[in-house]
Write a protein that holds these residues in place. Structure first.
Motif, PDB file in Angstrom:
ATOM      1  N   VAL A  21       0.843  -1.202   0.000  1.00 20.79           N
ATOM      2  CA  VAL A  21       0.000   0.000   0.000  1.00 20.79           C
ATOM      3  C   VAL A  21       0.879   1.254   0.000  1.00 20.79           C
ATOM      4  O   VAL A  21       0.633   2.193  -0.771  1.00 20.79           O
ATOM      5  N   LEU A  22       1.909   1.274   0.833  1.00 12.17           N
ATOM      6  CA  LEU A  22       2.796   2.444   0.887  1.00 12.17           C
ATOM      7  C   LEU A  22       3.526   2.647  -0.440  1.00 12.17           C
ATOM      8  O   LEU A  22       3.682   3.782  -0.906  1.00 12.17           O
ATOM      9  N   VAL A  23       3.955   1.554  -1.053  1.00 11.76           N
ATOM     10  CA  VAL A  23       4.652   1.653  -2.340  1.00 11.76           C
ATOM     11  C   VAL A  23       3.721   2.187  -3.421  1.00 11.76           C
ATOM     12  O   VAL A  23       4.096   3.079  -4.194  1.00 11.76           O
ATOM     13  N   LEU A  79       4.151   5.601  -5.633  1.00 15.46           N
ATOM     14  CA  LEU A  79       4.112   5.633  -7.095  1.00 15.46           C
ATOM     15  C   LEU A  79       2.975   6.512  -7.605  1.00 15.46           C
ATOM     16  O   LEU A  79       3.138   7.224  -8.605  1.00 15.46           O
ATOM     17  N   ASN A  80       1.846   6.494  -6.916  1.00 13.30           N
ATOM     18  CA  ASN A  80       0.732   7.376  -7.273  1.00 13.30           C
ATOM     19  C   ASN A  80       1.157   8.836  -7.154  1.00 13.30           C
ATOM     20  O   ASN A  80       0.851   9.651  -8.029  1.00 13.30           O
ATOM     21  N   THR A  81       1.872   9.153  -6.098  1.00 12.21           N
ATOM     22  CA  THR A  81       2.361  10.520  -5.920  1.00 12.21           C
ATOM     23  C   THR A  81       3.315  10.896  -7.053  1.00 12.21           C
ATOM     24  O   THR A  81       3.253  12.018  -7.577  1.00 12.21           O
ATOM     25  N   CYS A  82       4.174   9.958  -7.461  1.00  8.33           N
ATOM     26  CA  CYS A  82       5.077  10.221  -8.588  1.00  8.33           C
ATOM     27  C   CYS A  82       4.297  10.533  -9.857  1.00  8.33           C
ATOM     28  O   CYS A  82       4.618  11.497 -10.571  1.00  8.33           O
ATOM     29  N   VAL A  83       3.296   9.722 -10.143  1.00  7.63           N
ATOM     30  CA  VAL A  83       2.480   9.941 -11.340  1.00  7.63           C
ATOM     31  C   VAL A  83       1.821  11.320 -11.276  1.00  7.63           C
ATOM     32  O   VAL A  83       1.829  12.071 -12.262  1.00  7.63           O
ATOM     33  N   GLU A  84       1.265  11.670 -10.121  1.00  7.20           N
ATOM     34  CA  GLU A  84       0.609  12.970  -9.984  1.00  7.20           C
ATOM     35  C   GLU A  84       1.593  14.122 -10.184  1.00  7.20           C
ATOM     36  O   GLU A  84       1.276  15.096 -10.872  1.00  7.20           O
ATOM     37  N   LYS A  85       2.779  14.005  -9.587  1.00  5.94           N
ATOM     38  CA  LYS A  85       3.785  15.073  -9.714  1.00  5.94           C
ATOM     39  C   LYS A  85       4.250  15.218 -11.158  1.00  5.94           C
ATOM     40  O   LYS A  85       4.416  16.336 -11.659  1.00  5.94           O
ATOM     41  N   GLY A 127      -6.305  13.922 -16.117  1.00  8.18           N
ATOM     42  CA  GLY A 127      -7.207  13.509 -15.039  1.00  8.18           C
ATOM     43  C   GLY A 127      -7.427  12.004 -15.034  1.00  8.18           C
ATOM     44  O   GLY A 127      -7.442  11.370 -13.972  1.00  8.18           O
ATOM     45  N   ILE A 128      -7.592  11.418 -16.202  1.00  8.82           N
ATOM     46  CA  ILE A 128      -7.780   9.966 -16.295  1.00  8.82           C
ATOM     47  C   ILE A 128      -6.534   9.236 -15.811  1.00  8.82           C
ATOM     48  O   ILE A 128      -6.619   8.247 -15.064  1.00  8.82           O
ATOM     49  N   ILE A 129      -5.359   9.704 -16.212  1.00  2.00           N
ATOM     50  CA  ILE A 129      -4.100   9.090 -15.775  1.00  2.00           C
ATOM     51  C   ILE A 129      -4.005   9.120 -14.250  1.00  2.00           C
ATOM     52  O   ILE A 129      -3.671   8.121 -13.607  1.00  2.00           O
ATOM     53  N   LYS A 130      -4.306  10.273 -13.664  1.00  2.00           N
ATOM     54  CA  LYS A 130      -4.247  10.409 -12.204  1.00  2.00           C
ATOM     55  C   LYS A 130      -5.285   9.511 -11.526  1.00  2.00           C
ATOM     56  O   LYS A 130      -5.000   8.908 -10.485  1.00  2.00           O
ATOM     57  N   ASP A 131      -6.470   9.413 -12.117  1.00  2.00           N
ATOM     58  CA  ASP A 131      -7.517   8.554 -11.553  1.00  2.00           C
ATOM     59  C   ASP A 131      -7.101   7.084 -11.578  1.00  2.00           C
ATOM     60  O   ASP A 131      -7.364   6.335 -10.629  1.00  2.00           O
ATOM     61  N   ILE A 132      -6.463   6.663 -12.644  1.00  2.00           N
ATOM     62  CA  ILE A 132      -5.999   5.279 -12.740  1.00  2.00           C
ATOM     63  C   ILE A 132      -4.942   5.000 -11.669  1.00  2.00           C
ATOM     64  O   ILE A 132      -4.983   3.954 -11.001  1.00  2.00           O
ATOM     65  N   ALA A 133      -4.011   5.929 -11.480  1.00  2.00           N
ATOM     66  CA  ALA A 133      -2.983   5.753 -10.457  1.00  2.00           C
ATOM     67  C   ALA A 133      -3.608   5.695  -9.061  1.00  2.00           C
ATOM     68  O   ALA A 133      -3.229   4.873  -8.227  1.00  2.00           O
ATOM     69  N   ALA A 134      -4.592   6.555  -8.818  1.00  2.00           N
ATOM     70  CA  ALA A 134      -5.286   6.530  -7.525  1.00  2.00           C
ATOM     71  C   ALA A 134      -6.069   5.227  -7.369  1.00  2.00           C
ATOM     72  O   ALA A 134      -6.133   4.659  -6.269  1.00  2.00           O
ATOM     73  N   GLY A 135      -6.629   4.742  -8.456  1.00  2.00           N
ATOM     74  CA  GLY A 135      -7.343   3.468  -8.418  1.00  2.00           C
ATOM     75  C   GLY A 135      -6.431   2.316  -8.033  1.00  2.00           C
ATOM     76  O   GLY A 135      -6.853   1.386  -7.337  1.00  2.00           O
ATOM     77  N   ALA A 136      -5.183   2.367  -8.465  1.00  2.00           N
ATOM     78  CA  ALA A 136      -4.217   1.332  -8.085  1.00  2.00           C
ATOM     79  C   ALA A 136      -4.017   1.308  -6.567  1.00  2.00           C
ATOM     80  O   ALA A 136      -3.912   0.237  -5.961  1.00  2.00           O
ATOM     81  N   VAL A 137      -3.997   2.486  -5.957  1.00  2.00           N
ATOM     82  CA  VAL A 137      -3.867   2.555  -4.498  1.00  2.00           C
ATOM     83  C   VAL A 137      -5.095   1.948  -3.833  1.00  2.00           C
ATOM     84  O   VAL A 137      -4.979   1.184  -2.862  1.00  2.00           O
ATOM     85  N   VAL A 138      -6.274   2.253  -4.353  1.00  2.00           N
ATOM     86  CA  VAL A 138      -7.508   1.708  -3.786  1.00  2.00           C
ATOM     87  C   VAL A 138      -7.495   0.178  -3.869  1.00  2.00           C
ATOM     88  O   VAL A 138      -7.884  -0.508  -2.913  1.00  2.00           O
ATOM     89  N   ILE A 139      -7.030  -0.361  -4.981  1.00  2.00           N
ATOM     90  CA  ILE A 139      -6.938  -1.817  -5.128  1.00  2.00           C
ATOM     91  C   ILE A 139      -5.980  -2.401  -4.090  1.00  2.00           C
ATOM     92  O   ILE A 139      -6.279  -3.420  -3.454  1.00  2.00           O
ATOM     93  N   ALA A 140      -4.835  -1.747  -3.889  1.00  2.00           N
ATOM     94  CA  ALA A 140      -3.865  -2.215  -2.894  1.00  2.00           C
ATOM     95  C   ALA A 140      -4.451  -2.165  -1.486  1.00  2.00           C
ATOM     96  O   ALA A 140      -4.257  -3.091  -0.685  1.00  2.00           O
ATOM     97  N   VAL A 141      -5.159  -1.088  -1.175  1.00  2.00           N
ATOM     98  CA  VAL A 141      -5.783  -0.954   0.143  1.00  2.00           C
ATOM     99  C   VAL A 141      -6.844  -2.026   0.336  1.00  2.00           C
ATOM    100  O   VAL A 141      -6.930  -2.650   1.407  1.00  2.00           O
ATOM    101  N   LEU A 142      -7.638  -2.266  -0.675  1.00  3.23           N
ATOM    102  CA  LEU A 142      -8.662  -3.307  -0.593  1.00  3.23           C
ATOM    103  C   LEU A 142      -8.017  -4.676  -0.346  1.00  3.23           C
ATOM    104  O   LEU A 142      -8.488  -5.439   0.507  1.00  3.23           O
TER     105      LEU A 142
END
Length: 121
Positions: free
Chosen positions: A61-63, A67-73, A87-102
């Motif tokens: 989750v931390l990793v 990586l999501n922060t890198c994509v956003e920056k 926006g779509i790129i950022k949403d996909i990266a954030a979605g990856a975090v949600v999947i990891a958290v789940l």
């Protein structure tokens, strides 16, 4: 180009980690989740393989957050104003975090629930 020294490489990596700690609220929340897991590991005393799995998903989750922060920056640097595709790129990266958290939450429930049920019965 000359490679940086091992000390300099680690120094750069820790600077990135400290940036996340100071500036990224979600990383702070997820780090708190890791601390809760460390407490539960000490309190519930799961088996070694279960501990390894909990630590693995917690750090995953931390990793993904890093990586999501890198994509956003990178996206903000390339295209500072709003753009639909960015926006779509950022949403996909954030979605990856949600999947990891789940995955981490479901793993935690699967591992901790029997230990908690044993304690309360």
């Amino acid at each position: 180009m000359r490679k940086p020294s091992l000390y300099k490489s680690f120094s750069n990596a820790f600077r990135g980690i400290f940036f996340l700690l100071r500036n990224e609220r979600n990383f702070q929340i997820e780090l708190f989740g890791l601390l809760i897991n460390l407490f539960l590991i000490v309190y519930l005393k799961p088996e070694r393989l279960e501990i390894a799995l909990i630590l693995l998903v917690s750090f995953f989750v931390l990793v993904t957050e890093a990586l999501n922060t890198c994509v956003e920056k990178i996206c903000d640097f390339i295209h500072p104003e709003y753009h639909k595709n960015i926006g779509i790129i950022k949403d996909i990266a954030a979605g990856a975090v949600v999947i990891a958290v789940l995955a981490a939450v479901l793993t935690g429930i699967y591992i901790y629930l029997p230990y908690i049920m044993e304690r309360i019965s």
